[in-house]
Design an enzyme around this catalytic site. Structure first.
Site, PDB file in Angstrom:
ATOM      1  N   SER A 108     -53.384 -27.890  -2.574  1.00  0.00           N
ATOM      2  CA  SER A 108     -53.413 -27.940  -3.859  1.00  0.00           C
ATOM      3  C   SER A 108     -53.433 -29.288  -4.425  1.00  0.00           C
ATOM      4  O   SER A 108     -52.920 -30.275  -3.831  1.00  0.00           O
ATOM      5  CB  SER A 108     -52.204 -27.179  -4.380  1.00  0.00           C
ATOM      6  OG  SER A 108     -52.445 -25.728  -3.708  1.00  0.00           O
TER       7      SER A 108
HETATM    8  N1  SAH Z   1     -49.360 -24.826  -0.214  1.00  0.00           N
HETATM    9  C1  SAH Z   1     -50.647 -25.015   0.682  1.00  0.00           C
HETATM   10  C2  SAH Z   1     -51.862 -24.699   0.005  1.00  0.00           C
HETATM   11  C3  SAH Z   1     -52.795 -24.206   0.995  1.00  0.00           C
HETATM   12  S1  SAH Z   1     -54.101 -22.952   0.448  1.00  0.00           S
HETATM   13  C4  SAH Z   1     -50.798 -26.568   0.608  1.00  0.00           C
HETATM   14  O1  SAH Z   1     -49.846 -27.428   0.398  1.00  0.00           O
HETATM   15  O2  SAH Z   1     -51.457 -27.175   1.501  1.00  0.00           O
HETATM   16  C5  SAH Z   1     -53.634 -21.361   0.436  1.00  0.00           C
HETATM   17  C6  SAH Z   1     -53.460 -20.864   2.011  1.00  0.00           C
HETATM   18  O3  SAH Z   1     -52.880 -19.524   1.774  1.00  0.00           O
HETATM   19  C7  SAH Z   1     -54.261 -21.076   3.071  1.00  0.00           C
HETATM   20  O4  SAH Z   1     -53.983 -22.046   4.171  1.00  0.00           O
HETATM   21  C8  SAH Z   1     -54.635 -19.685   3.637  1.00  0.00           C
HETATM   22  O5  SAH Z   1     -54.940 -19.419   4.876  1.00  0.00           O
HETATM   23  C9  SAH Z   1     -53.148 -18.938   3.094  1.00  0.00           C
HETATM   24  N2  SAH Z   1     -53.285 -17.455   2.906  1.00  0.00           N
HETATM   25  C10 SAH Z   1     -54.186 -16.598   2.307  1.00  0.00           C
HETATM   26  N3  SAH Z   1     -53.905 -15.469   2.371  1.00  0.00           N
HETATM   27  C11 SAH Z   1     -52.542 -15.368   3.099  1.00  0.00           C
HETATM   28  C12 SAH Z   1     -51.614 -14.293   3.353  1.00  0.00           C
HETATM   29  N4  SAH Z   1     -52.123 -13.124   3.254  1.00  0.00           N
HETATM   30  N5  SAH Z   1     -50.606 -14.654   4.035  1.00  0.00           N
HETATM   31  C13 SAH Z   1     -50.286 -16.027   4.342  1.00  0.00           C
HETATM   32  N6  SAH Z   1     -51.101 -17.072   3.970  1.00  0.00           N
HETATM   33  C14 SAH Z   1     -52.129 -16.779   3.356  1.00  0.00           C
END
Ligand code: SAH
Length: 264
Positions: A108
């Protein structure tokens, strides 16, 4: 006594290792001089050295965008975002932009991480209690949260990213950060109730497990489909759990990867 973090935040150039300092820990490391350059006497440490001034600049911009919570600004100044992105993207690590982290996912924007963290803290005087993060991704936001909360549980559904986050976070040694491989739509009941839940992937609606696992007095911040959902429009949703029930507030438009269920 509740020590307030110093602002502008101080950065530690004394080692090439983990540079996160707990706000209020009393250890401030080498400071930047007024012109934003490392203070005289700080040993050169390659990218760690260069990133300090750039990160400080990012923190100034966050403050300029309206982030006022000193703990959030301090945490954003402490965690080295460049350690969480691909080496080819390091020079963009402190720009206010999302970046690819593999498997079709993104880290993000710093502005969004800071905004959501500030909403989550909700003006709390000290640290939050237990926090649940859905969507660990590369682990950057989890690291920021670990400086703002007593305990952080962060769940990721993609094994490849769960492992990447573990590698990225290893040398930071954040003892209060617990990485979990699982489906975040179910929350993580073992850590409940949570003072705060933060979601990094957008959904059509909020799974009941999240509000069930939120403590009374707790707050959830999540991107949800909103407006022209078919066109992929999303907004930040805040849910406050009170003794009277759930209070929902829809805030500004955002753009997140989708929440998916199951493991992969
Ligand atoms: N906070 C993260 C942002 C990652 S993007 C950072 O700092 O990098 C969002 C993430 O949510 C992705 O890696 C995706 O795989 C995950 N995601 C999507 N659906 C999910 C679920 N049901 N449970 C856990 N993670 C999930």
């Amino acid at each position: 006594m509740n020590k307030r973090p110093s602002f502008p935040v101080r950065l530690d150039f004394s080692s090439g290792q983990a540079q996160a300092r707990r706000p209020g820990s009393g250890h401030s490391g080498a400071a930047l001089s007024k012109d934003g350059k490392p203070a005289a006497g700080a040993p050169p440490q390659g990218v760690g050295l260069d990133s300090g001034a750039v990160r400080m600049n990012m923190v100034r911009k966050l403050a300029g965008q309206g982030i006022t919570d000193p703990l959030v600004l301090s945490a954003m100044g402490s965690i080295e975002r460049h350690r969480f992105v691909d080496s080819a993207l390091v020079n963009q690590a402190y720009e206010d932009t999302s970046l690819p982290i593999g498997l079709g996912q993104t880290i993000s924007k710093p502005g969004v991480v800071a905004r959501m963290a500030e909403l989550l803290r909700h003006g709390a005087a000290g640290r939050l209690g237990r926090v649940l993060e859905i969507g660990t991704g590369c682990g950057y936001q989890a690291a920021v949260l670990s400086l703002l909360a007593d305990e952080v549980y962060s769940i990721e559904r993609l094994r490849g990213l769960h492992e990447k986050a573990r590698d990225n976070l290893r040398q930071l040694r954040l003892a209060n950060l617990h990485l979990l491989f699982g489906d975040g739509t179910l929350g993580y009941a073992k850590g409940a109730p949570y003072a705060a839940i933060i979601v990094a992937a957008a959904s059509e609606s909020v799974p009941p497990a999240w509000t069930d696992q939120l403590a009374v007095g707790g707050r959830l911040v999540a991107p949800v489909a909103h407006g022209r959902a078919a066109a992929g429009q999303q907004a930040l949703l805040v849910i406050d759990k009170t003794v009277q029930g759930l209070q929902r507030t829809v805030l500004e438009a955002v753009h997140f990867v989708p929440l998916k269920s199951g493991l992969a």
